[in-house]
Motif scaffolding. Structure first.
Motif, PDB file in Angstrom:
ATOM      1  N   UNK A 153       0.833  -1.185   0.000  1.00 47.73           N
ATOM      2  CA  UNK A 153       0.000   0.000   0.000  1.00 47.73           C
ATOM      3  C   UNK A 153       0.873   1.241   0.000  1.00 47.73           C
ATOM      4  N   UNK A 154       0.339   2.319  -0.557  1.00 52.65           N
ATOM      5  CA  UNK A 154       1.025   3.606  -0.512  1.00 52.65           C
ATOM      6  C   UNK A 154       0.502   4.476   0.611  1.00 52.65           C
ATOM      7  N   UNK A 155      -0.469   3.969   1.366  1.00 52.34           N
ATOM      8  CA  UNK A 155      -1.056   4.756   2.436  1.00 52.34           C
ATOM      9  C   UNK A 155      -0.078   4.802   3.619  1.00 52.34           C
ATOM     10  N   UNK A 156       0.374   5.981   4.023  1.00 55.53           N
ATOM     11  CA  UNK A 156       1.383   6.046   5.082  1.00 55.53           C
ATOM     12  C   UNK A 156       0.871   5.539   6.415  1.00 55.53           C
ATOM     13  N   UNK A 157      -0.444   5.627   6.648  1.00 58.36           N
ATOM     14  CA  UNK A 157      -0.999   5.191   7.930  1.00 58.36           C
ATOM     15  C   UNK A 157      -1.192   3.675   7.996  1.00 58.36           C
ATOM     16  N   UNK A 158      -0.717   2.957   6.951  1.00 57.01           N
ATOM     17  CA  UNK A 158      -0.724   1.493   6.980  1.00 57.01           C
ATOM     18  C   UNK A 158       0.684   0.930   6.821  1.00 57.01           C
ATOM     19  N   UNK A 159       1.688   1.782   6.990  1.00 56.91           N
ATOM     20  CA  UNK A 159       3.077   1.362   6.799  1.00 56.91           C
ATOM     21  C   UNK A 159       3.922   1.819   7.982  1.00 56.91           C
ATOM     22  N   UNK A 160       5.158   1.298   8.044  1.00 58.92           N
ATOM     23  CA  UNK A 160       6.105   1.731   9.072  1.00 58.92           C
ATOM     24  C   UNK A 160       5.546   1.534  10.468  1.00 58.92           C
ATOM     25  N   UNK A 161       5.657   2.560  11.288  1.00 57.81           N
ATOM     26  CA  UNK A 161       5.170   2.478  12.669  1.00 57.81           C
ATOM     27  C   UNK A 161       3.661   2.229  12.741  1.00 57.81           C
ATOM     28  N   UNK A 162       2.959   2.515  11.663  1.00 58.43           N
ATOM     29  CA  UNK A 162       1.497   2.442  11.681  1.00 58.43           C
ATOM     30  C   UNK A 162       0.959   1.159  11.051  1.00 58.43           C
ATOM     31  N   UNK A 163       1.847   0.238  10.667  1.00 57.51           N
ATOM     32  CA  UNK A 163       1.413  -1.012  10.062  1.00 57.51           C
ATOM     33  C   UNK A 163       0.514  -1.782  11.030  1.00 57.51           C
ATOM     34  N   UNK A 164      -0.712  -2.133  10.611  1.00 56.44           N
ATOM     35  CA  UNK A 164      -1.620  -2.819  11.534  1.00 56.44           C
ATOM     36  C   UNK A 164      -1.112  -4.212  11.904  1.00 56.44           C
ATOM     37  N   UNK A 165      -1.530  -4.680  13.071  1.00 62.78           N
ATOM     38  CA  UNK A 165      -1.336  -6.082  13.427  1.00 62.78           C
ATOM     39  C   UNK A 165      -2.540  -6.860  12.911  1.00 62.78           C
ATOM     40  N   UNK A 166      -2.363  -8.159  12.699  1.00 62.97           N
ATOM     41  CA  UNK A 166      -3.387  -8.919  11.984  1.00 62.97           C
ATOM     42  C   UNK A 166      -4.166  -9.872  12.876  1.00 62.97           C
ATOM     43  N   UNK A 167      -3.810  -9.940  14.163  1.00 61.29           N
ATOM     44  CA  UNK A 167      -4.526 -10.874  15.019  1.00 61.29           C
ATOM     45  C   UNK A 167      -4.572 -10.361  16.449  1.00 61.29           C
ATOM     46  N   UNK A 168      -5.522 -10.898  17.188  1.00 58.88           N
ATOM     47  CA  UNK A 168      -5.641 -10.641  18.615  1.00 58.88           C
ATOM     48  C   UNK A 168      -4.860 -11.711  19.365  1.00 58.88           C
ATOM     49  N   UNK A 169      -4.047 -11.282  20.330  1.00 61.95           N
ATOM     50  CA  UNK A 169      -3.240 -12.241  21.082  1.00 61.95           C
ATOM     51  C   UNK A 169      -3.364 -11.948  22.566  1.00 61.95           C
ATOM     52  N   UNK A 170      -3.011 -12.943  23.364  1.00 59.54           N
ATOM     53  CA  UNK A 170      -2.874 -12.799  24.811  1.00 59.54           C
ATOM     54  C   UNK A 170      -1.552 -13.421  25.216  1.00 59.54           C
ATOM     55  N   UNK A 171      -0.755 -12.677  25.971  1.00 61.89           N
ATOM     56  CA  UNK A 171       0.523 -13.186  26.461  1.00 61.89           C
ATOM     57  C   UNK A 171       0.607 -12.900  27.954  1.00 61.89           C
ATOM     58  N   UNK A 172       1.247 -13.802  28.691  1.00 57.35           N
ATOM     59  CA  UNK A 172       1.342 -13.655  30.143  1.00 57.35           C
ATOM     60  C   UNK A 172       2.803 -13.646  30.582  1.00 57.35           C
ATOM     61  N   UNK A 173       3.015 -13.162  31.814  1.00 58.10           N
ATOM     62  CA  UNK A 173       4.352 -13.124  32.417  1.00 58.10           C
ATOM     63  C   UNK A 173       5.381 -12.514  31.470  1.00 58.10           C
ATOM     64  N   UNK A 174       5.194 -11.242  31.159  1.00 59.01           N
ATOM     65  CA  UNK A 174       6.037 -10.557  30.196  1.00 59.01           C
ATOM     66  C   UNK A 174       7.420 -10.295  30.772  1.00 59.01           C
ATOM     67  N   UNK A 175       8.419 -10.271  29.904  1.00 58.88           N
ATOM     68  CA  UNK A 175       9.804 -10.034  30.309  1.00 58.88           C
ATOM     69  C   UNK A 175      10.005  -8.568  30.671  1.00 58.88           C
TER      70      UNK A 175
END
Length: 452
Positions: free
Chosen positions: A3-25
């Motif tokens: 895509x050429x849309x800046x709000x979908x690239x770089x720092x703004x690239x969307x994530x594609x799934x919902x996740x749950x993580x526990x006991x983070x480092x």
């Protein structure tokens, strides 16, 4: 997805799934008094969806649970509104206030988590960030709700407004500390100008209308644009049941403000209002970035400089000037000082319109005029810094700043815990995936703090 849309690239690239993580480092030590949830909202369209404007991306809330010096979990969830499944905002019966992106902010008031987007009703979430549904204050809220409500630190009331490009242009609301909507009134004299944020002082409500106003010829899906014919104004309304009948509008220099830093009455009874603003060219560069048009700046924020207005109600005058030359946005403060005179403010620093300068977190000392910048590093972008007071705080800046950093080089993100006094890093929480650059968030403590 290419895509050429800046709000979908770089720092703004969307994530594609919902996740749950526990006991983070964790690196460093999380102060045990940080017991609660840090929540942050942002635009994250589903895979295969390319919105026509950054603001039209579906909302996704990211949460990190801190307790007893541990980062117990991270989870991210889309806000499941009708718009997430493609429902249109405009229908044969008019706007559908439930067809929301719900992607601008998330707050808690009276025990309810509310995901906000200014053209719609709020959406309630549960403690695990799953969607409960649209919330209309038991049927009493019949307008949209701003994404920037203000909770009075003294009364616990929630002040907010609903704006519309057609009459009634502006409706002011108050919910009490228990969450009941107790006051709604149309505000006279308002226009179709964009009103994204507002200010609350101990005695007044302050509305800001800039040169960005309703424009039906704008086809990005957000029908607003700059107009030299739209007068820039500040509306000052006394707080209280009959305040709307006494609102006064003051002309100001052309510009547009998205976010208020703070406002208060000084010792002479004048209203001091501050916040980042853009001029015509700054708005053009930012808008073109937001829609992915040619002629855009390299960043979503360009030429955004902190401005101060001094409103003398007795003399009916406004003095205004730019007080800093650093491009900033997303101003925050210790919200115990919301509506009162504050010494310290925080913001995100952006590169200038030529791409010079880096990202960082800025601390302003309004008494001395000094500023301090915490540089986050190359190819790293911090989110809005949320202030959390320390237990037993005696000074305004005794506390912590929480921010989520997007790191392109590592394709990762971290939650940073900074000392709000010196901006030194106290702890880093490593998150399970990169969190896209987002918009606004809140700290939801397990128990409300009490100020010293």
């Amino acid at each position: 997805m290419t895509t050429s849309k800046p709000y979908l690239t770089g720092h703004f690239t969307p994530v594609v799934e919902e996740v749950t993580a526990t006991d983070l480092t964790i690196e460093g030590t999380i102060p045990p008094e940080l017991s609660g949830r840090f929540l942050r909202n942002g635009h994250n369209p589903k895979p295969g969806i390319t919105p026509t404007h950054w603001f039209k991306g579906s909302g996704m809330v990211h949460g990190i649970r801190l307790r007893d010096g541990r980062a117990e979990w991270y989870r991210n969830r889309w806000v499941h509104t009708p718009a997430l499944e493609g429902a249109p905002y405009m229908t044969d019966k008019g706007p559908d206030l439930t067809a929301s992106t719900a992607g601008t902010h998330i707050i808690e008031h009276a025990g309810r988590l509310l995901a906000l987007s200014e053209a719609n009703l709020p959406f309630e979430l549960d403690r695990d960030l799953d969607t409960v549904g649209a919330y209309d204050f038991d049927g009493k809220l019949r307008t949209a709700m701003t994404a920037h409500p203000k909770e009075d630190p003294v009364t616990g009331e929630l002040h907010f407004f609903g704006s519309s490009p057609v009459p009634p242009f502006l409706t002011y609301h108050v919910a009490d500390a228990k969450g009941a909507l107790v006051h709604s009134v149309e505000v006279p004299g308002a226009t179709g100008a964009l009103k994204h944020d507002f200010a609350l002082t101990r005695h007044h409500v302050v509305f800001i209308e800039g040169n960005v106003t309703f424009d039906p010829t704008e086809h990005s899906g957000i029908p607003y644009g700059w107009s030299d014919q739209q007068p820039a104004r500040i509306g000052v309304m006394p707080r209280g049941a009959d305040g709307a009948g006494h609102i006064r509008w003051f002309s100001i220099e052309p510009g547009n403000m998205l976010h208020v830093s703070n406002a208060y009455e000084d010792g002479q009874g004048r209203i001091i209002l501050e916040g980042p603003t853009v001029d015509r060219e700054g708005f053009r560069l930012s808008w073109n970035w937001w829609i992915g048009a040619p002629g855009r700046g390299s960043e979503p924020i360009a030429r955004s400089y902190t401005r101060r207005w001094t409103i003398d109600l007795t003399a009916a005058t406004v003095d205004e000037h730019i007080i800093d030359d650093l491009p900033v946005e997303f101003p925050t403060l210790n919200e115990d000082y919301l509506g009162s005179e504050n010494r310290y403010q925080y913001a995100i620093a952006f590169p200038d319109e030529n791409g010079l300068g880096g990202y960082g977190l800025v601390k302003y000392d309004r008494t001395t005029g000094a500023r301090r910048i915490h540089q986050v590093g190359d190819a790293r972008l911090p989110s809005e810094a949320v202030y959390v007071p320390a237990h037993g705080a005696t000074n305004e800046d005794d506390g912590y700043l929480l921010t989520v950093v997007s790191d392109l080089k590592q394709n990762a993100s971290q939650l940073l815990v900074l000392d709000a006094t010196g901006l030194d890093r106290i702890a880093t929480v490593h998150l399970p995936h990169r969190v896209p650059a987002g918009v606004h968030g809140s700290w939801i403590p397990d128990t409300p703090h009490t100020t010293a």
